[in-house]
Design a protein around this motif. Structure first.
Motif, PDB file in Angstrom:
ATOM      1  N   UNK A  22       0.835  -1.208   0.000  1.00  0.00           N
ATOM      2  CA  UNK A  22       0.000   0.000   0.000  1.00  0.00           C
ATOM      3  C   UNK A  22       0.868   1.256   0.000  1.00  0.00           C
ATOM      4  N   UNK A  23       1.927   1.242   0.784  1.00  0.00           N
ATOM      5  CA  UNK A  23       2.833   2.400   0.812  1.00  0.00           C
ATOM      6  C   UNK A  23       3.539   2.585  -0.535  1.00  0.00           C
ATOM      7  N   UNK A  24       3.872   1.474  -1.193  1.00  0.00           N
ATOM      8  CA  UNK A  24       4.513   1.561  -2.511  1.00  0.00           C
ATOM      9  C   UNK A  24       3.537   2.153  -3.540  1.00  0.00           C
ATOM     10  N   UNK A  25       2.284   1.722  -3.485  1.00  0.00           N
ATOM     11  CA  UNK A  25       1.280   2.302  -4.385  1.00  0.00           C
ATOM     12  C   UNK A  25       1.208   3.805  -4.144  1.00  0.00           C
ATOM     13  N   UNK A  26       1.142   4.186  -2.892  1.00  0.00           N
ATOM     14  CA  UNK A  26       1.052   5.612  -2.559  1.00  0.00           C
ATOM     15  C   UNK A  26       2.255   6.384  -3.094  1.00  0.00           C
ATOM     16  N   UNK A  27       3.422   5.816  -2.934  1.00  0.00           N
ATOM     17  CA  UNK A  27       4.645   6.504  -3.360  1.00  0.00           C
ATOM     18  C   UNK A  27       4.772   6.576  -4.886  1.00  0.00           C
ATOM     19  N   UNK A  28       4.407   5.503  -5.582  1.00  0.00           N
ATOM     20  CA  UNK A  28       4.633   5.427  -7.024  1.00  0.00           C
ATOM     21  C   UNK A  28       3.469   5.957  -7.866  1.00  0.00           C
ATOM     22  N   UNK A  29       2.266   6.001  -7.305  1.00  0.00           N
ATOM     23  CA  UNK A  29       1.098   6.480  -8.049  1.00  0.00           C
ATOM     24  C   UNK A  29       1.000   7.993  -7.905  1.00  0.00           C
ATOM     25  N   UNK A  30       1.728   8.684  -8.739  1.00  0.00           N
ATOM     26  CA  UNK A  30       1.783  10.154  -8.672  1.00  0.00           C
ATOM     27  C   UNK A  30       0.425  10.795  -8.978  1.00  0.00           C
ATOM     28  N   UNK A  31      -0.430  10.100  -9.728  1.00  0.00           N
ATOM     29  CA  UNK A  31      -1.739  10.660 -10.071  1.00  0.00           C
ATOM     30  C   UNK A  31      -2.675  10.670  -8.860  1.00  0.00           C
ATOM     31  N   UNK A  32      -2.415   9.780  -7.915  1.00  0.00           N
ATOM     32  CA  UNK A  32      -3.284   9.684  -6.742  1.00  0.00           C
ATOM     33  C   UNK A  32      -4.608   9.007  -7.028  1.00  0.00           C
ATOM     34  N   UNK A  33      -4.736   8.388  -8.183  1.00  0.00           N
ATOM     35  CA  UNK A  33      -6.014   7.776  -8.571  1.00  0.00           C
ATOM     36  C   UNK A  33      -6.285   6.449  -7.879  1.00  0.00           C
ATOM     37  N   UNK A  34      -5.251   5.657  -7.637  1.00  0.00           N
ATOM     38  CA  UNK A  34      -5.471   4.331  -7.063  1.00  0.00           C
ATOM     39  C   UNK A  34      -5.863   4.479  -5.592  1.00  0.00           C
ATOM     40  N   UNK A  35      -7.032   3.964  -5.276  1.00  0.00           N
ATOM     41  CA  UNK A  35      -7.521   3.955  -3.900  1.00  0.00           C
ATOM     42  C   UNK A  35      -7.210   2.593  -3.290  1.00  0.00           C
ATOM     43  N   UNK A  36      -7.168   2.550  -1.986  1.00  0.00           N
ATOM     44  CA  UNK A  36      -6.846   1.315  -1.279  1.00  0.00           C
ATOM     45  C   UNK A  36      -7.999   0.994  -0.336  1.00  0.00           C
ATOM     46  N   UNK A  37      -8.541  -0.200  -0.486  1.00  0.00           N
ATOM     47  CA  UNK A  37      -9.644  -0.647   0.358  1.00  0.00           C
ATOM     48  C   UNK A  37      -9.158  -1.807   1.220  1.00  0.00           C
ATOM     49  N   UNK A  38      -8.915  -1.559   2.492  1.00  0.00           N
ATOM     50  CA  UNK A  38      -8.558  -2.673   3.375  1.00  0.00           C
ATOM     51  C   UNK A  38      -9.699  -3.700   3.392  1.00  0.00           C
ATOM     52  N   UNK A  39      -9.359  -4.966   3.363  1.00  0.00           N
ATOM     53  CA  UNK A  39     -10.371  -6.017   3.392  1.00  0.00           C
ATOM     54  C   UNK A  39     -11.224  -5.887   4.653  1.00  0.00           C
TER      55      UNK A  39
END
Length: 135
Positions: A22-39
């Motif tokens: 999740x932290x990697x997505x946050x760091x690498x997704x510069x657009x900020x589009x990818x949301x994270x839904x904890x199960x």
């Protein structure tokens, strides 16, 4: 809050390895589009059920984009493709035959707490990261 078209990564919020992802997505997704839904969240649990999965058995990682759903290593590969750069490293997983990939994913998923420990991605203090989390 997520837009209906936002891509969503669904993962175990109590797994240290998933928290790293999740932290990697946050760091690498510069657009900020990818949301994270904890199960463990209402939205994450519903997305699991919508895809025929048990939210109380969080061994599966999902990535949902434009109505298409990827699971497990295929989800990681798709996220990597979308993120580009270092994310493309996950494409190397395609070199493994599907049966081997699935077997390997299941071994790691079932032993993730023992191998990597527990974490709580929802407790991370970064407000920009927390803004990606769906409840």
């Amino acid at each position: 809050m997520a837009d209906a078209d936002d891509p969503i990564a669904v993962m175990d919020a109590t797994c240290a390895l998933c928290s790293l992802g999740a932290r990697m997505i946050h760091r690498l997704d510069r657009s900020g589009e990818i949301k994270i839904a904890p199960i463990q969240s209402t939205i994450g649990a519903q997305l699991m059920r919508d895809n025929g999965l048990d939210p109380l058995d969080p061994d599966t990682w999902l990535f949902i984009e434009n109505g298409q759903v990827w699971r497990d290593f295929d989800a990681l590969i798709r996220v990597g493709q979308r993120l580009g750069g270092l994310g493309h490293a996950f494409a190397a997983l395609r070199l493994l035959p599907r049966r081997v990939r699935d077997w390997l994913y299941q071994r790691v998923a079932r032993n993730r707490y023992r191998m990597f420990g527990r974490g709580d991605m929802c407790a991370l203090p970064d407000p920009a990261f927390r803004a990606r989390l769906l409840g």
